[in-house]
Scaffold this motif. Sequence first.
Motif, mmCIF file in Angstrom:
data_model
loop_
_atom_site.group_PDB
_atom_site.id
_atom_site.type_symbol
_atom_site.label_atom_id
_atom_site.label_comp_id
_atom_site.label_asym_id
_atom_site.label_seq_id
_atom_site.Cartn_x
_atom_site.Cartn_y
_atom_site.Cartn_z
ATOM 1 N N TYR A 9 2.991 -8.731 0.537
ATOM 2 C CA TYR A 9 3.841 -7.859 -0.280
ATOM 3 C C TYR A 9 4.532 -6.835 0.623
ATOM 4 N N LYS A 10 3.742 -6.220 1.527
ATOM 5 C CA LYS A 10 4.301 -5.219 2.453
ATOM 6 C C LYS A 10 5.400 -5.841 3.307
ATOM 7 N N ALA A 60 -6.056 -6.397 -6.005
ATOM 8 C CA ALA A 60 -4.812 -6.564 -5.238
ATOM 9 C C ALA A 60 -3.652 -5.880 -5.970
ATOM 10 N N LEU A 61 -3.629 -5.999 -7.301
ATOM 11 C CA LEU A 61 -2.596 -5.345 -8.111
ATOM 12 C C LEU A 61 -2.613 -3.834 -7.869
ATOM 13 N N LYS A 62 -3.815 -3.252 -7.929
ATOM 14 C CA LYS A 62 -3.946 -1.798 -7.729
ATOM 15 C C LYS A 62 -3.491 -1.398 -6.331
ATOM 16 N N GLU A 63 -3.860 -2.204 -5.349
ATOM 17 C CA GLU A 63 -3.475 -1.936 -3.958
ATOM 18 C C GLU A 63 -1.950 -2.001 -3.796
ATOM 19 N N GLN A 65 -6.224 -10.038 -0.542
ATOM 20 C CA GLN A 65 -5.965 -9.359 0.731
ATOM 21 C C GLN A 65 -4.667 -9.869 1.352
ATOM 22 N N ASP A 66 -4.528 -11.182 1.350
ATOM 23 C CA ASP A 66 -3.341 -11.854 1.863
ATOM 24 C C ASP A 66 -2.113 -11.400 1.053
ATOM 25 N N ALA A 101 6.356 -1.832 -8.254
ATOM 26 C CA ALA A 101 5.996 -3.252 -8.097
ATOM 27 C C ALA A 101 5.896 -3.938 -9.456
ATOM 28 N N LYS A 102 6.428 -5.152 -9.524
ATOM 29 C CA LYS A 102 6.373 -5.932 -10.759
ATOM 30 C C LYS A 102 5.445 -7.118 -10.530
#
Length: 120
Positions: free
Chosen positions: A43-44, A65-68, A37-38, A76-77
Amino acid sequence: MTKRVLIVDDAAFMRMMIKDILSKNGYEVVGEAQDGQDAVEKYKELQPDLVTMDITMPEMDGIAALKEIQSIDKEAKVIMCSAMGQQAMVIDAIQAGAKDFIVKPFQADRVIEAISKVIG
């Protein structure tokens, strides 16, 4: 230009190890997160060039988290970090869009090899 990396792991020791490897090899660690979640929030906010993502974490695991993150940024890498014996989860992560994976305990040359391959 220095490549910017976000490190995600629920273990502070693991984050410290990766941060040390990256800093010594010219990467800039722009943030750290302790769960999925963090990671999504950071990332944003930080928009790093790369994310190193632990697979097993409380709250939201690395694959969720990867999918999100991928739903926010298709480019995204993300490189997954897994413990020995998590092959099935690594395969799920690659299918979900992870670019590569590194295995704990981290070996500096393997970490740098994976990152160079993904972001140069």
